[in-house]
Enzyme design. Structure first.
Site, PDB file in Angstrom:
ATOM      1  N   MET A  27       0.883  -1.659   0.224  1.00 48.35           N
ATOM      2  CA  MET A  27       0.466  -0.094  -0.477  1.00 48.35           C
ATOM      3  C   MET A  27       0.639   1.356  -0.079  1.00 48.35           C
ATOM      4  O   MET A  27       0.463   2.713   0.676  1.00 48.35           O
ATOM      5  CB  MET A  27      -0.650  -0.185   1.267  1.00 48.35           C
ATOM      6  N   LEU A  30       6.244   3.185   1.642  1.00 50.39           N
ATOM      7  CA  LEU A  30       7.238   1.633   1.264  1.00 50.39           C
ATOM      8  C   LEU A  30       8.512   2.115   2.543  1.00 50.39           C
ATOM      9  O   LEU A  30       9.351   3.136   2.672  1.00 50.39           O
ATOM     10  CB  LEU A  30       8.335   1.352   0.228  1.00 50.39           C
ATOM     11  N   HIS A  31       8.944   1.094   3.170  1.00 52.73           N
ATOM     12  CA  HIS A  31       9.913   1.162   4.101  1.00 52.73           C
ATOM     13  C   HIS A  31      10.754   0.184   4.245  1.00 52.73           C
ATOM     14  O   HIS A  31      10.284  -0.805   2.858  1.00 52.73           O
ATOM     15  CB  HIS A  31       9.206   1.102   5.923  1.00 52.73           C
ATOM     16  N   GLY A  33      11.248  -2.898   5.124  1.00 50.60           N
ATOM     17  CA  GLY A  33      10.280  -3.984   5.162  1.00 50.60           C
ATOM     18  C   GLY A  33      10.151  -4.178   4.094  1.00 50.60           C
ATOM     19  O   GLY A  33      10.138  -5.269   3.445  1.00 50.60           O
ATOM     20  N   HIS A  34       9.450  -3.288   3.151  1.00 49.26           N
ATOM     21  CA  HIS A  34       8.951  -3.564   1.938  1.00 49.26           C
ATOM     22  C   HIS A  34      10.290  -4.002   0.581  1.00 49.26           C
ATOM     23  O   HIS A  34       9.973  -5.249  -0.012  1.00 49.26           O
ATOM     24  CB  HIS A  34       8.563  -2.247   1.365  1.00 49.26           C
ATOM     25  N   LEU A 181       8.799  -2.260  11.971  1.00 50.55           N
ATOM     26  CA  LEU A 181       8.342  -1.483  10.551  1.00 50.55           C
ATOM     27  C   LEU A 181       7.112  -1.671  10.534  1.00 50.55           C
ATOM     28  O   LEU A 181       6.829  -2.511   9.950  1.00 50.55           O
ATOM     29  CB  LEU A 181       9.961  -1.504   9.655  1.00 50.55           C
TER      30      LEU A 181
HETATM   31  O1  PAF Z   1       0.121  -5.469   3.658  1.00 50.85           O
HETATM   32  C1  PAF Z   1      -0.523  -5.312   3.088  1.00 50.85           C
HETATM   33  O2  PAF Z   1      -0.309  -3.397   3.016  1.00 50.85           O
HETATM   34  C2  PAF Z   1      -2.239  -5.009   2.554  1.00 50.85           C
HETATM   35  O3  PAF Z   1      -3.130  -5.436   3.327  1.00 50.85           O
HETATM   36  C3  PAF Z   1      -1.793  -6.001   1.115  1.00 50.85           C
HETATM   37  C4  PAF Z   1      -1.451  -7.239   1.056  1.00 50.85           C
HETATM   38  C5  PAF Z   1      -1.058  -4.740   0.694  1.00 50.85           C
HETATM   39  C6  PAF Z   1      -3.790  -5.433   0.396  1.00 50.85           C
HETATM   40  O4  PAF Z   1      -3.703  -4.193  -0.157  1.00 50.85           O
END
Ligand code: PAF
Length: 273
Positions: A27, A30-31, A33-34, A181
């Site tokens: 969503m 971004l940090h 973790g992503h 995070l």
């Molecule tokens: O974990 C998240 O950021 C959200 O729940 C996801 C998996 C991107 C779905 O919108």
């Protein structure tokens, strides 16, 4: 890096993907973790897709959909630097139509813990993930263990709907302080950030007790509750890998889940034993 904002562009870009596709849905905001999901996806696939979509359907009424952090420019730069091949940033109208069919989370598994506090959250999260899976058709999809219940439900969904997508659980990334995070950490003031450390400290305390051979869930829950004081606790739960509460902790089979409020911010954390 290709940036696709529409489904046509996405499909065109996917045609250039040679080999396996790894997908990290996000969503945004971004940090590290992503980025750890992206890094893992890069190692295991020839082509990596990231999506950024603040999914309205997974926010319950009165939650933080409006104020959820949106940092598109910074996110694009981070994805470029992480060598993402394709970044999908759709508008809501691209993803949702009117009066559509949707995924319903399991009636028990979707209504406990996070699902109890956030009604319809998992219906919305599963629906958007399924839509994204169908659009991107990855071989592997990467999800953080921090959202343990989401990870469990998505794994079940991928299997129940015969998707053939391998769901890859990824370790939680933490600040040096121990704080897990989360994009929602952005809501915390400095003093609240200190208070938020109680979540990871309480799990550390639990792990010390378990190392000393404490296996009684009740004793662990009490110890965690002590460390979390005076935060408002939504739940402390000790469950097996199927999210069933257990009285005795067993190594390799247990997850400790906690959710608490720091000021107006809800935070979750967990430990896999
Ligand atoms: O974990 C998240 O950021 C959200 O729940 C996801 C998996 C991107 C779905 O919108």
């Amino acid at each position: 890096m290709i940036i696709a904002r529409g489904i046509g562009e996405l499909k065109n870009a996917l045609r250039s993907a040679g080999g396996s596709v790894g997908f990290a849905p996000t969503m945004g905001a971004l940090h590290a973790g992503h980025l750890s999901l992206v890094e893992r996806a890069k190692k295991e696939n020839e082509f990596v897709v990231v999506s950024i979509f603040v999914n309205p359907a997974q926010f319950s009424a009165g939650e933080d959909f409006e104020k959820y952090p949106r940092k598109e420019e910074a996110d694009i730069a981070l994805c470029r630097a992480a060598l993402v091949d394709l970044l999908f940033i759709p508008k809501t109208e691209e993803i949702y139509g009117e009066d559509e069919p949707a995924i319903r989370a399991p009636s028990i598994g979707g209504a406990i813990y996070e699902g109890k506090i956030r009604p319809l959250h998992f219906d919305g999260a599963l629906t958007v993930v399924m839509k994204l899976f169908n659009l991107i058709k990855p071989q592997r999809a990467y999800f953080g263990k921090k959202d343990a219940q989401q990870l469990w439900l998505i794994t079940k969904m991928a299997k129940s709907f015969f998707t053939d997508i391998e769901i890859i659980p990824c370790e939680t990334t933490r600040e040096i302080s121990g704080l897990a995070l989360s994009s929602r950490n952005a809501y915390l003031s400095e003093s609240e950030k200190n208070e938020a450390l109680k979540l990871s400290s309480s799990l550390l305390e639990a792990s010390k007790l378990i190392k000393k051979n404490e296996t009684r869930s009740l004793a662990i829950v009490q110890a965690i509750g002590e460390v979390l004081k005076p935060l408002t606790i939504d739940y402390i739960a000790i469950v097996d890998r199927d999210f069933k509460p257990i009285d005795t902790i067993k190594k390799g089979e247990t997850i400790i889940l906690i959710a608490a409020r720091v000021g107006a911010t809800r935070l979750i954390d967990n430990m896999w034993i």
